[in-house]
Design a protein around this motif. Structure first.
Motif: not given
Lengths: 456, 456
Positions: A333-334, A364, A378, A380-381, A392
Motif C-alpha cells: 500500500d502506498r 519510498t 510513492s 509505502f505503509y 507515511a
C-alpha cells in the motif's frame, strides 16, 4: 439534499442505474485511499448526450444535490469518488469522435478514450500527444478535468496545450461554449483554461475541440543505467542540452528498478541506483537522436546504455516503465505523490524524498517524468499498522514542503482531488484562495459541483 | 472622475509625465481611426516597477479614474488610446529580462520588446516564436494583452501557447500571480488564459513567465505566383497536406501584390492574382522542405515558383510581405480587418471580401496568415468623402457577417479594442456577454480598467 433515483428516472429513464450493485461499481476512482460507498447511497446517471447532462444538472441545482462528474475513474486523488446522497454523472458513454484532417482538429465527446483518439488521429497521419500512463483506459473528459500530462510532455506539453475550445454544461443546465474552432481567435475572454484542470468543480465538459499535430516517427528508445542518483540526474541535465528534445525522459530510482525487476524480468540491473528511459520520435532522425542521447548519457556517467534498433526493441525497453504502477501496487500500500519542481532541482527532490522516507522509517520510491521535473514518489505503509500509515502521511507532508522549498507544486498533473485539499490552501495563500472561491461561485453558486475536491 | 497629475506626482514623482506635449505622444495607438486627445486631457504614468503600477492602480481605484494600460501602441484597434480624464499607464520602461536556459523559460517585464526577447533567447540556442508583424517594436505586455500571433503561428501557435504564468496588478493595487514556473502544475484554477487576450480590461501584467523552445534553422522561403485566387487557395490546401508543417504561409491577393509593387520593386509580377510565401525552418531540412513545397505549389497551379537557396535570398523574397503594411498605408486610408475562419473556408472568405468591396464600390485587399485562416482584409476609403467612409464601414460589417457564416471570428489576433466592440456582443451572444461581464466584475468591480474596450 439527497438525490432520488426515482425522480431522476422519470427525467432520464434508463440513463439512471437502478441496480445498486451496478451503481457500486461507480463508487471509487483509482485512489489507493478510496473507501467505497455502498451503491444505494448515491445515484448513477450514465449520460449519452449533452441533453442528459443538462437535465441532470438542472435537477441537481433544483434539489441542491452534489454532482460528481466521472470518466474512467483512473484518478489517483479521490477526485471522482461518489458522495453520499449525490449523483455520479458518468460521461463515459458520450463517445462521439470526429477527426477533421483539414483543420487538424478533433471534436470529441468526453467519454472518448485517449488511446482511441490517438488511433483515429493516426489514420490521418496526425497525433494527439497527451499521454497519461492510463491512456488505454482514461477518457478525454477526465484528461481535460485534470489537465493530464504523461510521458510525452517534455516535448509535447500537456492537455491544456491541445484544447482549443470546450462545450460545458453548468449547474442549472446552461450550456456554455469556450474558446474557438479556428486556429486563432481573441473575441472576448477565453474561459477554456479555467475549465481545463478544474476537476469537475465548475461544470461538466460535453465536447472538446482538440488540436492535432503531425504524427512523429515510431519512437526509438535508449535505456541508461547509472551507479548513483547524482549521475542519473546529470544524465537528465545532459539531455536538456540536446538541440532535439527527446519525446520522453523517464527516471526510475533504485527502489523503483528493484520493484520492477521483482515484478518480472525487464532486463534492468536490480542493483542500479537509477535508470533513465529516453525516446526520440523525430521524423527521419529517431535512430540518430537516440545514438546521440546514448553518447551524452554515457558522458554523464551511465555505466550501461542500451539503444533500441527498431520499434519492437524500443517497446521492450520501455516495458519496465509501463509496468511500474502494477509493480509498485504489488509491493504494498502506498500514497502516490505528484510533485513538480523546476527541472534544475530534480536531484534535490529525489534526495529529499529518500531522506524523508528514512526519517520516518518508511520505504519510498521515486520515479516519473524527469524531463518535466514531475515525479511520482510513492510512500509505502502497512495497511494493518496505524503507526506506519501515520508515518507515511507525515512523510507526504514533508515531501510537499520540500517541493515548495524547491520552487515546486504539490501537483503536476494528477490534480488535487480530495487527497491534497488540505495542502492546496497553503500552496496558494489566502488571497488566491479567496479569488479561486469567487471564480468557483461565478459558475457554481450553489456549490454542488464536486464539492470538497480540487479547491481549497 | 478625473485624474490629477499633481496628486499622482506626489505618489509617483518623475514617473508622471508633466509636459502635455510629451503626454500627447501617448494619446493614440496605431489604429487608423485614432483621434488624438490633447496631452492635457489625461495623465501619463511611465511605470518602472510593479510598485509603480500598484500605486497607480490604487490611486485609480480610490478616485474611480479609468486606466489605459499601454505598451508600444502598435495596436490597430484603438485598444490603447488615452481616455479623457483617465490615466495612461505605460509599462514600456519595465524591461527586466532573464532567460533561464535550464528551465527553458524567460521571465520578462511587460516592456520587453518582442524582438529583444527573441535575440536574448537565441543566445542560448532558444526561440520565442510569437512573431507579430510589429515584432521589432511591440512589447510582451501588449502581446499578452492581445494574445498576439503573427507569421509563425501555422507551426508555432500564438502567445497563449507560450505563457506559463503571469504577475498581474489588479485595480486597487493587489498583486496576483497566475499559472506556474514549472513545466507542469495543476494546483487550483489556472487564471492565466483569462488574462491573455484580455486587452488590459482586468489588470496590468507586470511580469510574464514565457516558455522557450529550441531554435529552428534559419528559415528558407519559397515564393509562388498564381494566375487565379482559386489556385492560390488550392496552394494553401496542398501545404496543409505536407507532413512537415511550414513555419510560415502568407497569402497576398492581387490588389495586395499590386500595392507592394507600387511601393517598390520586390520582384512580384504586378498582375498576379495571388502570391504565397512559404517557409521552413526545420533543422537540417529547410532546403528539402521548401523544394517539396515548391513541387506541391506547382502541382496546385502556381505559374511561377522561386525558391531561396540561402538565408539572404529567403529574406529578400519575404521583403515584399514585410512592407505590405506601409505599402497599404501609402495606398490610402483603410479599415483593417482581422478575421479568422477555418482554413478550409479561406477561399470563400477572400472571394467574399472582394465581392463585398465591389458591392459597396470600395477597393479591398486581402492578405495575411493563410496557414491559420487568419486574414487582414483592408477596406479603403477616402478620408474627405463621408459617403466613402460610410461605405467602408458597411463593408466592414458585411465582411464580419460573411466571416461568421463561414464559422469564423471577427478577430484572430488583433483583439477587439474599441473598434470592434459593436460586433462583439453579436458574436458572443447574450448569455456569454453576461458571463464575460461577470468575469470582468470579479477582477475590476469598479469598471476602471480600459473601459469601453475589449468587452461587449
Amino acid at each position: 439534499m439527497t438525490s432520488s433515483p426515482d425522480a431522476l428516472r422519470e427525467l432520464l429513464g434508463d440513463r439512471v442505474v437502478s441496480d445498486p450493485q451496478v451503481a457500486a461499481g461507480f463508487a471509487v476512482d483509482a485512489s489507493p485511499q478510496a473507501e467505497a460507498l455502498p451503491g444505494d447511497r448515491f445515484t448513477v446517471v450514465r449520460a449519452r448526450s449533452r441533453d442528459d447532462v443538462a437535465t441532470t444538472l438542472r435537477y441537481a441545482a433544483q434539489h441542491r444535490v452534489p454532482v460528481v462528474p466521472q470518466g474512467a475513474r483512473t484518478a489517483t486523488t479521490g477526485a471522482a469518488e461518489a458522495l453520499a446522497g449525490g449523483i455520479v454523472l458518468s460521461t463515459a458513454a458520450m463517445t462521439d469522435l470526429l477527426v477533421d484532417p483539414v483543420e487538424r482538429i478533433a471534436v470529441v465527446g468526453p467519454g472518448v478514450v485517449n488511446a482511441d483518439l490517438k488511433l483515429a488521429a493516426a489514420e490521418h497521419g496526425l497525433a494527439y500527444p497527451p499521454d497519461p500512463a492510463s491512456a488505454s483506459m482514461c477518457t478525454i473528459g477526465g484528461n481535460v478535468a485534470t489537465n493530464a500530462g504523461g510521458l510525452c510532455c517534455v516535448k509535447y506539453g500537456v492537455t491544456a496545450d491541445y484544447v482549443r475550445g470546450l462545450e460545458v454544461v453548468l449547474p442549472g443546465g446552461e450550456v456554455l461554449r469556450t474558446g474557438r474552432r479556428t486556429a486563432k481567435g481573441v473575441a472576448g475572454y477565453d474561459l477554456t483554461g479555467l475549465f481545463v484542470g478544474s476537476e469537475g468543480t465548475l461544470g461538466v465538459v460535453t465536447e472538446a475541440v482538440l488540436r492535432l499535430v503531425p504524427l512523429g516517427d515510431p519512437a526509438l528508445t535508449v535505456l541508461a543505467v547509472f551507479p548513483t542518483l547524482e549521475r542519473t540526474v546529470a544524465g537528465v541535465a545532459a539531455l536538456r542540452e540536446q538541440r532535439h528534445t527527446p519525446s520522453l525522459v523517464e527516471l526510475l530510482d533504485g527502489p523503483s528498478v528493484a520493484a520492477v525487476q521483482a515484478y518480472g524480468d525487464y532486463g534492468y540491473p536490480a542493483d542500479a541506483a537509477g535508470v533513465l528511459l529516453v525516446q526520440s520520435d523525430r521524423p527521419g532522425h529517431a535512430a540518430e537522436d537516440v545514438q546521440g542521447y546514448a553518447v551524452a548519457l554515457t558522458a554523464a556517467g551511465a555505466t550501461e546504455v542500451a539503444v533500441a534498433e527498431d520499434r519492437a526493441e524500443a517497446d521492450l525497453l520501455l516495458e519496465g516503465r509501463r509496468v511500474l504502477n502494477p509493480a509498485l501496487d504489488r509491493r504494498g500500500d502506498r500514497i502516490i505523490e505528484d510533485v513538480c519542481v523546476p527541472v534544475g532541482r530534480l536531484g534535490e527532490l529525489v534526495a529529499a524524498v529518500h531522506r524523508i522516507g528514512q526519517r520516518h522509517g518508511i520505504e519510498t520510491t521515486c520515479a516519473g517524468h524527469a524531463g518535466d521535473g514531475n515525479l511520482h514518489p510513492s510512500l509505502f505503509y502497512d495497511r494493518d499498522d496505524p503507526a506506519s500509515r501515520a508515518a507515511a502521511e507525515r512523510a507526504f507532508d514533508d515531501v510537499v514542503r520540500a517541493t515548495w522549498e524547491l520552487g515546486g507544486t504539490l501537483t503536476g498533473e494528477h490534480g488535487v482531488g480530495s487527497l491534497k485539499v488540505p495542502w492546496l490552501a497553503e500552496e496558494l495563500g489566502p488571497a488566491e484562495v479567496g479569488r479561486q472561491r469567487a471564480v468557483k461561485a461565478l459558475f457554481d453558486p450553489l456549490g454542488i459541483m464536486n464539492p470538497g475536491r480540487g479547491i481549497a
